[in-house]
Scaffold this motif. Structure first.
Motif, PDB file in Angstrom:
ATOM      1  N   GLY A  68       0.791  -1.222   0.000  1.00 45.54           N
ATOM      2  CA  GLY A  68       0.000   0.000   0.000  1.00 45.54           C
ATOM      3  C   GLY A  68       0.821   1.268   0.000  1.00 45.54           C
ATOM      4  N   THR A  69       2.120   1.175   0.257  1.00 43.28           N
ATOM      5  CA  THR A  69       2.944   2.380   0.325  1.00 43.28           C
ATOM      6  C   THR A  69       3.141   3.000  -1.061  1.00 43.28           C
TER       7      THR A  69
ATOM      8  N   GLN B 163       1.394   2.323  -3.636  1.00 34.74           N
ATOM      9  CA  GLN B 163       0.056   2.608  -4.162  1.00 34.74           C
ATOM     10  C   GLN B 163      -0.434   3.972  -3.670  1.00 34.74           C
ATOM     11  N   GLY B 164      -0.136   4.297  -2.416  1.00 39.50           N
ATOM     12  CA  GLY B 164      -0.499   5.616  -1.905  1.00 39.50           C
ATOM     13  C   GLY B 164       0.228   6.732  -2.632  1.00 39.50           C
TER      14      GLY B 164
ATOM     15  N   GLU C 221      -1.404   7.140  -6.015  1.00 37.66           N
ATOM     16  CA  GLU C 221      -2.692   7.816  -5.882  1.00 37.66           C
ATOM     17  C   GLU C 221      -2.488   9.325  -5.732  1.00 37.66           C
TER      18      GLU C 221
ATOM     19  N   VAL D  14      -4.652   0.977  -2.151  1.00 37.35           N
ATOM     20  CA  VAL D  14      -3.922   1.143  -0.891  1.00 37.35           C
ATOM     21  C   VAL D  14      -4.396   0.142   0.161  1.00 37.35           C
TER      22      VAL D  14
END
Length: 384
Positions: free
Chosen positions: A130-131, A133-134, A137, A148
């Motif tokens: 999720g890192t 992905q953040g 985003e 995320v």
């Protein structure tokens, strides 16, 4: 260095991002080699960006297509004097897209052009959790794979199991040991673990590729096994061993809002005559002379296969995954289906299960990559 230029305006520009700061850095490099070798360059313009173990984004000094485990030496992204920066998409700019910029040793910036989609072939923490992905985003750039939350839940085996249980899936017995618990009262943690039945498998809670996993056949081995797992993650999962066949299913999202699609099933077969206590560890996953094999399609009754495929899609939905996932199960001698885990960015090495099960289902490696990119391009950025 000259800026990269689009040679065919109709071709989306795809950044293949690989390497990373986790213990699965080398696996990511080999994954990138497999994907890049199969890329349809007549359809997409490909830009390779590596992330070193220290976190530098850079144009590769070594052709990533050459990365493999064949030499016996783990491949990696080499640091360079030129770093890559991702400039977020901004309203009002001519193309409204994120851009890449290369920063030289003298601080001079070279524009490398717009980015249509990013394919983050990153495994483990700081890439699959999720890192990244953040970051993507925030940069408002489309990317392949889970968002995320799904990435974070899919990476953390504790919360993954809770999500599966909430969805009504059958999860095997397990115990979680956090750093605080291990620091303040290790004996209590050991006592909880010993409520399980031997053998148990001790794993880093947020790692993949079977890195840091130990099979424990005697409780005297547990303390050392926890220490081994903690070298990769201070949070540890202890799972009760399950006597069953290891079955894996690939899941692909759709662009029309219909349910995700499940592949034919693959089976991991361990040669216990060669090694009685063998399991599907790091060596087995990435060594061609390991004591395990991959069989696809798995030889299962049709009703069982359909149920596992249904549960794979349910698991995909339970964590809110997008794009792709590989879901792993045990099928016991008693006929139970027990879910093991979901992998939101499965490996794409030449011997990896995910591309193999889709090939058996009728989707070639290149077609699989094309579908993943098209899914990402069709998905809106931001909340969805």
């Amino acid at each position: 260095m000259n800026a990269l230029r689009t040679t065919a305006a109709a071709r989306p520009r795809v950044v293949v991002l690989y390497g990373g700061q986790s213990s699965e850095h080398a696996v990511s490099c080999v994954t990138a080699a497999g994907v890049l070798e199969a890329f349809d360059t007549s359809r997409y313009e490909v830009i390779e960006v590596g992330i070193t173990t220290e976190g530098q984004w850079t144009r590769p000094a070594i052709d990533p297509r050459t990365h493999s485990f064949a030499s016996g030496k783990a491949p990696g992204v080499t640091p360079t004097g030129h770093s890559i920066q991702l400039i977020p998409a901004r309203n009002g700019t001519p193309d409204g897209k994120a851009h890449l910029v290369e920063i030289g040793t003298n601080g001079a910036a070279t524009e490398l052009g717009p980015v249509d989609v990013i394919l983050p072939l990153l495994h483990g923490p700081f890439g699959e959790d999720g890192t990244i992905q953040g970051l993507l985003e925030l940069a408002r750039v489309p990317y392949v794979g889970a968002g995320v939350l799904a990435s974070a839940v899919g990476m953390d085996k504790h919360f993954m199991k809770l999500a599966f249980e909430s969805a009504g899936l059958h999860v095997g017995p397990w115990v979680t040991v956090t750093r605080r618990e291990w620091t303040t009262d290790p004996q209590e943690a050991l006592n909880r673990a010993q409520s399980l039945r031997l053998p148990v498998f001790v794993k880093p809670a947020r790692a993949g590729s079977s890195v840091g996993i130990t099979r424990v056949d005697e409780w005297s081995q547990l303390d050392e096994a926890i220490s081994t797992a903690q070298r990769h993650d201070p949070k540890v999962i202890i799972e009760q061993g399950i006597d069953g066949r290891e079955i894996e299913c690939g899941v692909l999202d759709t662009t029309d809002g219909s349910p995700a699609q499940a592949s034919l099933l693959g089976e991991i077969v361990v040669d216990h005559q060669v090694e009685p206590t063998a399991f599907y560890d790091y060596t087995a996953k990435y060594s061609s002379d390991a004591t395990t094999g991959l069989h696809c399609p798995a030889d299962l009754p049709e009703a069982v296969s359909e149920d596992i495929r249904r549960q794979a899609v349910l698991a995909f939905e339970a964590v809110g995954s997008e794009g792709l996932s590989r879901v792993d199960f045990f099928y016991t001698t008693g006929g139970e289906i027990i879910i093991n885990e979901i992998n939101t960015m499965p490996g794409f090495t030449p011997i990896s299960m995910f591309p193999q099960v889709w090939k058996a289902t009728g989707l070639s490696f290149q077609e699989l990559i094309n579908q993943l990119i098209e899914l990402a391009l069709a998905r809106p950025v931001g909340l969805r």
